[in-house]
Design an enzyme around this catalytic site. Structure first.
Site, PDB file in Angstrom:
ATOM      1  N   HIS A  75      28.747 110.128  60.868  1.00 47.96           N
ATOM      2  CA  HIS A  75      28.808 110.257  62.330  1.00 47.96           C
ATOM      3  C   HIS A  75      29.008 108.888  62.969  1.00 47.96           C
ATOM      4  CE1 HIS A  75      27.021 114.463  63.282  1.00 47.96           C
ATOM      5  NE2 HIS A  75      27.750 114.491  62.182  1.00 47.96           N
ATOM      6  N   TYR A 203      20.721 114.827  72.098  1.00 50.42           N
ATOM      7  CA  TYR A 203      19.303 114.792  72.473  1.00 50.42           C
ATOM      8  C   TYR A 203      19.264 115.033  73.982  1.00 50.42           C
ATOM      9  CZ  TYR A 203      18.413 112.200  68.067  1.00 50.42           C
ATOM     10  OH  TYR A 203      18.325 111.798  66.756  1.00 50.42           O
ATOM     11  N   PRO A 295       9.883 112.402  65.425  1.00 47.07           N
ATOM     12  CA  PRO A 295      11.227 112.525  64.844  1.00 47.07           C
ATOM     13  C   PRO A 295      12.378 112.140  65.786  1.00 47.07           C
ATOM     14  CG  PRO A 295      10.275 114.686  65.257  1.00 47.07           C
ATOM     15  CD  PRO A 295       9.204 113.702  65.544  1.00 47.07           C
ATOM     16  N   LYS A 299      13.841 108.470  62.113  1.00 48.81           N
ATOM     17  CA  LYS A 299      13.470 107.275  61.351  1.00 48.81           C
ATOM     18  C   LYS A 299      12.595 107.521  60.127  1.00 48.81           C
ATOM     19  CE  LYS A 299      15.672 104.379  63.618  1.00 48.81           C
ATOM     20  NZ  LYS A 299      16.940 104.525  62.934  1.00 48.81           N
ATOM     21  N   TYR A 387      19.345 102.828  66.059  1.00 47.40           N
ATOM     22  CA  TYR A 387      19.624 104.160  65.502  1.00 47.40           C
ATOM     23  C   TYR A 387      20.234 104.060  64.098  1.00 47.40           C
ATOM     24  CZ  TYR A 387      20.454 109.183  65.709  1.00 47.40           C
ATOM     25  OH  TYR A 387      20.409 110.543  65.467  1.00 47.40           O
TER      26      TYR A 387
HETATM   27  P1  RFL Z   1       6.746 113.543  51.968  1.00 48.37           P
HETATM   28  O1  RFL Z   1       8.136 114.055  52.078  1.00 48.37           O
HETATM   29  O2  RFL Z   1       5.691 114.185  52.785  1.00 48.37           O
HETATM   30  O3  RFL Z   1       6.351 113.652  50.419  1.00 48.37           O
HETATM   31  C1  RFL Z   1       5.027 113.451  49.983  1.00 48.37           C
HETATM   32  C2  RFL Z   1       4.853 114.195  48.681  1.00 48.37           C
HETATM   33  O4  RFL Z   1       3.519 113.974  48.199  1.00 48.37           O
HETATM   34  C3  RFL Z   1       3.005 115.200  47.736  1.00 48.37           C
HETATM   35  N1  RFL Z   1       1.542 115.188  47.768  1.00 48.37           N
HETATM   36  C4  RFL Z   1       0.783 115.075  46.658  1.00 48.37           C
HETATM   37  N2  RFL Z   1       1.107 114.895  45.386  1.00 48.37           N
HETATM   38  C5  RFL Z   1       0.078 114.822  44.483  1.00 48.37           C
HETATM   39  N3  RFL Z   1      -1.237 114.962  44.828  1.00 48.37           N
HETATM   40  C6  RFL Z   1      -1.591 115.134  46.126  1.00 48.37           C
HETATM   41  N4  RFL Z   1      -2.875 115.290  46.462  1.00 48.37           N
HETATM   42  C7  RFL Z   1      -0.557 115.177  47.112  1.00 48.37           C
HETATM   43  N5  RFL Z   1      -0.549 115.344  48.453  1.00 48.37           N
HETATM   44  C8  RFL Z   1       0.730 115.331  48.842  1.00 48.37           C
HETATM   45  C9  RFL Z   1       3.595 116.235  48.681  1.00 48.37           C
HETATM   46  O5  RFL Z   1       3.566 117.545  48.145  1.00 48.37           O
HETATM   47  C10 RFL Z   1       5.012 115.697  48.858  1.00 48.37           C
HETATM   48  O6  RFL Z   1       5.905 116.219  47.902  1.00 48.37           O
HETATM   49  O7  RFL Z   1       6.649 111.977  52.249  1.00 48.37           O
HETATM   50  P2  RFL Z   1       7.710 110.803  51.944  1.00 48.37           P
HETATM   51  O8  RFL Z   1       8.260 110.927  50.552  1.00 48.37           O
HETATM   52  O9  RFL Z   1       7.042 109.566  52.396  1.00 48.37           O
HETATM   53  O10 RFL Z   1       8.961 111.110  52.898  1.00 48.37           O
HETATM   54  C11 RFL Z   1       8.830 111.016  54.291  1.00 48.37           C
HETATM   55  C12 RFL Z   1       9.733 112.037  54.969  1.00 48.37           C
HETATM   56  O11 RFL Z   1       9.508 113.315  54.396  1.00 48.37           O
HETATM   57  C13 RFL Z   1       9.491 112.095  56.489  1.00 48.37           C
HETATM   58  O12 RFL Z   1       9.254 110.815  57.017  1.00 48.37           O
HETATM   59  C14 RFL Z   1      10.694 112.701  57.229  1.00 48.37           C
HETATM   60  O13 RFL Z   1      10.897 114.033  56.848  1.00 48.37           O
HETATM   61  C15 RFL Z   1      10.488 112.621  58.732  1.00 48.37           C
HETATM   62  N6  RFL Z   1      11.558 113.286  59.477  1.00 48.37           N
HETATM   63  C16 RFL Z   1      12.783 112.676  59.664  1.00 48.37           C
HETATM   64  N7  RFL Z   1      13.049 111.469  59.107  1.00 48.37           N
HETATM   65  C17 RFL Z   1      14.282 110.899  59.231  1.00 48.37           C
HETATM   66  O14 RFL Z   1      14.489 109.793  58.701  1.00 48.37           O
HETATM   67  N8  RFL Z   1      15.310 111.517  59.919  1.00 48.37           N
HETATM   68  C18 RFL Z   1      15.131 112.727  60.499  1.00 48.37           C
HETATM   69  O15 RFL Z   1      16.096 113.258  61.039  1.00 48.37           O
HETATM   70  C19 RFL Z   1      13.824 113.353  60.413  1.00 48.37           C
HETATM   71  N9  RFL Z   1      13.599 114.537  60.965  1.00 48.37           N
HETATM   72  C20 RFL Z   1      11.332 114.559  60.020  1.00 48.37           C
HETATM   73  C21 RFL Z   1      12.381 115.162  60.776  1.00 48.37           C
HETATM   74  C22 RFL Z   1      10.129 115.239  59.826  1.00 48.37           C
HETATM   75  C23 RFL Z   1       9.950 116.495  60.368  1.00 48.37           C
HETATM   76  N10 RFL Z   1       8.714 117.140  60.102  1.00 48.37           N
HETATM   77  C24 RFL Z   1       8.571 118.495  59.757  1.00 48.37           C
HETATM   78  C25 RFL Z   1       7.499 116.360  59.943  1.00 48.37           C
HETATM   79  C26 RFL Z   1      12.214 116.400  61.337  1.00 48.37           C
HETATM   80  C27 RFL Z   1      10.990 117.066  61.161  1.00 48.37           C
HETATM   81  C28 RFL Z   1      10.841 118.407  61.831  1.00 48.37           C
HETATM   82  C1  PHB Z   2      17.449 116.927  62.046  1.00 45.81           C
HETATM   83  O1  PHB Z   2      18.646 117.235  61.890  1.00 45.81           O
HETATM   84  O2  PHB Z   2      16.543 117.548  61.493  1.00 45.81           O
HETATM   85  C2  PHB Z   2      17.095 115.794  62.939  1.00 45.81           C
HETATM   86  C3  PHB Z   2      18.111 115.007  63.456  1.00 45.81           C
HETATM   87  C4  PHB Z   2      17.796 113.955  64.302  1.00 45.81           C
HETATM   88  C5  PHB Z   2      16.483 113.714  64.627  1.00 45.81           C
HETATM   89  C6  PHB Z   2      15.464 114.496  64.098  1.00 45.81           C
HETATM   90  C7  PHB Z   2      15.781 115.546  63.248  1.00 45.81           C
HETATM   91  O3  PHB Z   2      16.180 112.691  65.473  1.00 45.81           O
END
Ligand code: RFL
Ligand code: PHB
Length: 392
Positions: A75, A203, A295, A299, A387
């Site tokens: 993008h 957004y 989110p 980041k 970004y």
């Molecule tokens: P994760 O992905 O939470 O993985 C952690 C892992 O640890 C395991 N775990 C255990 N394992 C062993 N023993 C235990 N007691 C444990 N407890 C937990 C879990 O099962 C899991 O598999 O953390 P990690 O690897 O640090 O990754 C971080 C990302 O997942 C998170 O920051 C992003 O998803 C945030 N996020 C976004 N980030 C972006 O860079 N761009 C985005 O567009 C974006 N959109 C989002 C998001 C997060 C969202 N939610 C649901 C919080 C959109 C949403 C809606």
């Molecule tokens: C997504 O596609 O899940 C998404 C994209 C941008 C954001 C957060 C989530 O800032």
């Protein structure tokens, strides 16, 4: 008790844990990853969608980028909508860089699929993972698998276990400091196999609240709206959510929305959180285990990737060059970037959401800031460089 020995024990096989495991294996450092859930459960979590350069370049470095290259969508820009006005942030022109739309699920799948070929050991469904003696030079991690008790002896433990995992809790309270900001709403997300309403992300700050139009591919869309924390997913049948999206995203986007049944629908609370320091003796923290961003700036996953980049570098230098300094510098280096991403995510959240406590003055500040952004190349450049991701 079944005992094994390794150099690094990684807790958590989300994107941070798997990326770190692969980076260490690529440099010949021994490690084992312990994950509480099953592979299918890990892949069923729908999260991030936008990859910065750092995440893309780590996958490239590992040679695990072929599907991202083939299926990811580069993008050149994204949009901020304020009522009728659409402000395009041309990130390619302003920074010379792009972001790639490629789901966290797919990144995780690619890292998972390469485990065997790369000799990365991941133990799934490890229960009661417990850290011991991270204060010293010979920490241990115990867990159970079915009826069997296991112990991993190692030199370092890296907590990649997300916000609720046990690693951060192993740092004594007298050592760690928590910084927390909770927001009075959550994001309700819907994933559907329908073409996106726009070829770039939008957004939107609407008087009824926030909305985001995003995507996973040309045939799969991801949308969000903000909702009060008291709302339940059951209160948002698909039709109600599509109606609300059409209002908040504005008439132009609404005309292009294709509706379809939800493949997934969930509400995630928004918070800003930092735990410092990110290292305590033989324990390093990476990703959501150490910090959370709302989110709004996309980041979270990318910050996890930059932490892992610093941690892998420090661990490789420790094991291959007997260099202690990089481990000593890990926390400061990682936190310097974390705080800048925290600031950006917080400020974009404030700019694009209607907070219940806000009055006419706060709204006027949003309008003035959006007006400034719309007419200032300097302001757009500042948003664009944050970004696409600040330098690592
Ligand atoms: P994760 O992905 O939470 O993985 C952690 C892992 O640890 C395991 N775990 C255990 N394992 C062993 N023993 C235990 N007691 C444990 N407890 C937990 C879990 O099962 C899991 O598999 O953390 P990690 O690897 O640090 O990754 C971080 C990302 O997942 C998170 O920051 C992003 O998803 C945030 N996020 C976004 N980030 C972006 O860079 N761009 C985005 O567009 C974006 N959109 C989002 C998001 C997060 C969202 N939610 C649901 C919080 C959109 C949403 C809606
Ligand atoms: C997504 O596609 O899940 C998404 C994209 C941008 C954001 C957060 C989530 O800032």
């Amino acid at each position: 008790m079944k005992k094994t020995q390794t150099q690094v024990c990684i807790i958590g096989a989300g994107p941070a844990g798997l990326l770190l495991g692969h980076l260490l294996r690529a440099e010949g450092v021994d490690c084992v990853v312990l994950e509480r859930r099953s592979p299918d459960y890990v892949l069923s979590r729908i999260r991030a969608g936008v990859l910065e350069n750092i995440t893309v370049s780590l996958l490239e470095r590992l040679g695990l980028d072929s599907r991202m290259k083939a299926e990811g969508l580069p993008h050149d820009g994204f949009n901020l909508a304020d009522g009728e006005r659409l402000i395009r942030i041309d990130i390619a022109e302003l920074t010379g860089q792009q972001v790639v739309v490629y789901g966290q699920t797919e990144v995780t799948r690619d890292l998972m699929d390469a485990r065997e070929e790369r000799g990365l050991e991941v133990v799934y469904e490890a229960e009661d993972v417990t850290l011991h003696e991270v204060d010293g030079d010979a920490p241990r991690v115990t867990y159970s698998l079915g009826d069997e008790e296991h112990q991993v002896d190692c030199r370092f433990v890296v907590g990649c276990d997300g916000f609720h995992g046990p690693s951060r809790k192993s740092v004594p309270a007298s050592v760690g400091k928590e910084y927390l900001r909770e927001y009075p709403f959550g994001w309700l997300g819907i994933l559907a196999d329908v073409p996106p309403c726009n070829h770039e992300l939008i957004y939107a700050n609407h008087e009824r609240g926030f909305a985001l139009a995003s995507m996973r591919s040309e045939t799969r869309s991801r949308y969000y709206i903000d909702v009060p924390l008291t709302d339940k997913v059951e209160e948002w049948p698909d039709d109600r959510l599509w109606d609300e999206l059409a209002i908040r995203l504005g008439p132009e986007a609404a005309a292009n929305i294709t509706r379809g049944p939800a493949l997934e629908k969930s509400i995630a609370p928004l918070r800003s959180y930092v735990f410092a320091p990110m290292r305590h003796r033989s324990l390093l923290l990476c990703g959501d285990a150490a910090h959370i961003v709302p989110p709004t700036g996309a980041k979270g996953l990318n910050l996890a990737a930059s932490d892992v980049h610093y941690a892998a570098d420090a661990l490789v230098r420790f094991f291959k060059a007997a260099d202690n300094d990089a481990i000593g510098g890990y926390s400061d280096k990682a936190l310097a970037r974390v705080w800048k991403s925290e600031r950006f995510s917080w400020s974009l959240t404030k700019l694009m959401h209607r907070f219940p406590e806000d009055g006419p003055f706060e709204r006027a500040m949003q309008v003035a800031e959006l007006d400034y952004i719309a007419n200032s190349r300097a302001a757009q450049t500042s948003i664009a460089e944050n970004y696409v991701g600040l330098p690592v």
